[in-house]
Write a protein that holds these residues in place. Structure first.
Motif, short mmCIF file in Angstrom:
data_model
loop_
_atom_site.label_atom_id
_atom_site.label_comp_id
_atom_site.label_asym_id
_atom_site.label_seq_id
_atom_site.Cartn_x
_atom_site.Cartn_y
_atom_site.Cartn_z
N ALA A 41 14.43 -10.40 16.22
CA ALA A 41 13.19 -11.17 16.28
C ALA A 41 12.64 -11.20 17.70
O ALA A 41 11.43 -11.05 17.92
N LYS A 42 13.52 -11.36 18.67
CA LYS A 42 13.09 -11.34 20.07
C LYS A 42 12.58 -9.95 20.46
O LYS A 42 11.56 -9.83 21.14
N ALA A 43 13.26 -8.90 19.97
CA ALA A 43 12.80 -7.53 20.25
C ALA A 43 11.41 -7.30 19.65
O ALA A 43 10.53 -6.72 20.29
N ARG A 44 11.19 -7.78 18.43
CA ARG A 44 9.88 -7.65 17.79
C ARG A 44 8.80 -8.33 18.61
O ARG A 44 7.73 -7.77 18.84
N ASP A 45 9.08 -9.54 19.08
CA ASP A 45 8.11 -10.27 19.90
C ASP A 45 7.81 -9.54 21.21
O ASP A 45 6.66 -9.49 21.65
N LEU A 46 8.84 -8.96 21.82
CA LEU A 46 8.64 -8.21 23.06
C LEU A 46 7.83 -6.94 22.82
O LEU A 46 6.99 -6.57 23.63
N TYR A 47 8.08 -6.28 21.68
CA TYR A 47 7.26 -5.10 21.34
C TYR A 47 5.80 -5.52 21.15
O TYR A 47 4.89 -4.79 21.57
N ARG A 48 5.57 -6.66 20.56
CA ARG A 48 4.19 -7.13 20.38
C ARG A 48 3.52 -7.38 21.73
O ARG A 48 2.35 -7.07 21.92
N GLN A 49 4.28 -7.96 22.66
CA GLN A 49 3.74 -8.18 24.00
C GLN A 49 3.46 -6.85 24.69
O GLN A 49 2.44 -6.70 25.37
N ALA A 50 4.36 -5.89 24.51
CA ALA A 50 4.16 -4.57 25.11
C ALA A 50 2.93 -3.89 24.51
O ALA A 50 2.19 -3.20 25.21
N ALA A 51 2.70 -4.10 23.22
CA ALA A 51 1.55 -3.48 22.55
C ALA A 51 0.23 -3.98 23.13
O ALA A 51 -0.76 -3.26 23.11
N SER A 52 0.24 -5.17 23.67
CA SER A 52 -1.01 -5.71 24.22
C SER A 52 -1.10 -5.62 25.74
O SER A 52 -2.19 -5.79 26.29
N SER A 53 0.02 -5.29 26.41
CA SER A 53 -0.05 -5.34 27.87
C SER A 53 0.37 -4.06 28.59
O SER A 53 0.07 -3.91 29.77
N ASP A 54 1.06 -3.15 27.92
CA ASP A 54 1.52 -1.94 28.61
C ASP A 54 0.32 -1.07 28.97
O ASP A 54 -0.63 -0.96 28.20
N ARG A 55 0.36 -0.45 30.11
CA ARG A 55 -0.76 0.37 30.58
C ARG A 55 -0.75 1.77 29.99
O ARG A 55 -1.74 2.47 30.05
N ASP A 56 0.38 2.18 29.44
CA ASP A 56 0.50 3.52 28.87
C ASP A 56 0.13 3.47 27.39
O ASP A 56 0.79 2.79 26.60
N PRO A 57 -0.92 4.18 26.97
CA PRO A 57 -1.35 4.11 25.57
C PRO A 57 -0.29 4.62 24.58
O PRO A 57 -0.19 4.10 23.47
N ASP A 58 0.52 5.59 24.99
CA ASP A 58 1.59 6.07 24.11
C ASP A 58 2.64 4.99 23.87
O ASP A 58 3.12 4.80 22.75
N ARG A 59 3.01 4.29 24.92
CA ARG A 59 4.00 3.21 24.77
C ARG A 59 3.42 2.06 23.96
O ARG A 59 4.13 1.41 23.20
N ARG A 60 2.11 1.78 24.12
CA ARG A 60 1.50 0.73 23.30
C ARG A 60 1.58 1.09 21.83
O ARG A 60 1.90 0.26 20.98
N ALA A 61 1.30 2.35 21.52
CA ALA A 61 1.34 2.80 20.12
C ALA A 61 2.77 2.72 19.58
O ALA A 61 2.99 2.25 18.45
N LYS A 62 3.74 3.15 20.38
CA LYS A 62 5.14 3.07 19.95
C LYS A 62 5.57 1.62 19.76
O LYS A 62 6.33 1.30 18.85
N ALA A 63 5.08 0.74 20.62
CA ALA A 63 5.43 -0.68 20.52
C ALA A 63 4.89 -1.27 19.22
O ALA A 63 5.59 -2.05 18.56
N ILE A 64 3.67 -0.89 18.83
CA ILE A 64 3.09 -1.38 17.57
C ILE A 64 3.94 -0.92 16.40
O ILE A 64 4.29 -1.71 15.50
N ILE A 65 4.31 0.35 16.40
CA ILE A 65 5.12 0.89 15.31
C ILE A 65 6.49 0.23 15.26
O ILE A 65 6.96 -0.19 14.19
N ASN A 66 7.14 0.10 16.42
CA ASN A 66 8.47 -0.50 16.45
C ASN A 66 8.45 -1.96 16.01
O ASN A 66 9.35 -2.42 15.30
N ALA A 67 7.42 -2.69 16.42
CA ALA A 67 7.30 -4.09 15.99
C ALA A 67 7.12 -4.18 14.48
O ALA A 67 7.70 -5.04 13.82
#
Length: 75
Positions: A41-67
């Motif tokens: 659950a904590k990992a999911r929440d961190l992926y959500r934060q990464a999806a909205s704040s990471d500067r790399d668009p590829d990592r944002r997309a991966k974060a959305i999928i992983n969450a």
């Protein structure tokens, strides 16, 4: 003085050319680490934060999928 200015300019250019910068708090890497533990659950929440704040668009997309994958697994 010109030499000093040239050195400063070169340093600034190398800093700008190093690629995408990570957010000060690297939520994506923290989530990756936690996703291999029982704190999903904590990992999911961190992926959500990464999806909205990471500067790399590829990592944002991966974060959305992983969450989303973790969200489906935790149902």
């Amino acid at each position: 003085m010109k030499r000093r200015s040239a050195i400063i300019a070169a340093l600034l250019l190398t800093q700008c050319a190093t690629g995408p910068r990570r957010s000060p708090v690297d939520y994506f890497d923290q989530a990756d680490t936690l996703s291999t533990t029982t704190e999903m659950a904590k990992a999911r929440d961190l992926y959500r934060q990464a999806a909205s704040s990471d500067r790399d668009p590829d990592r944002r997309a991966k974060a959305i999928i992983n969450a989303a994958v973790i969200g489906l697994a935790c149902v």
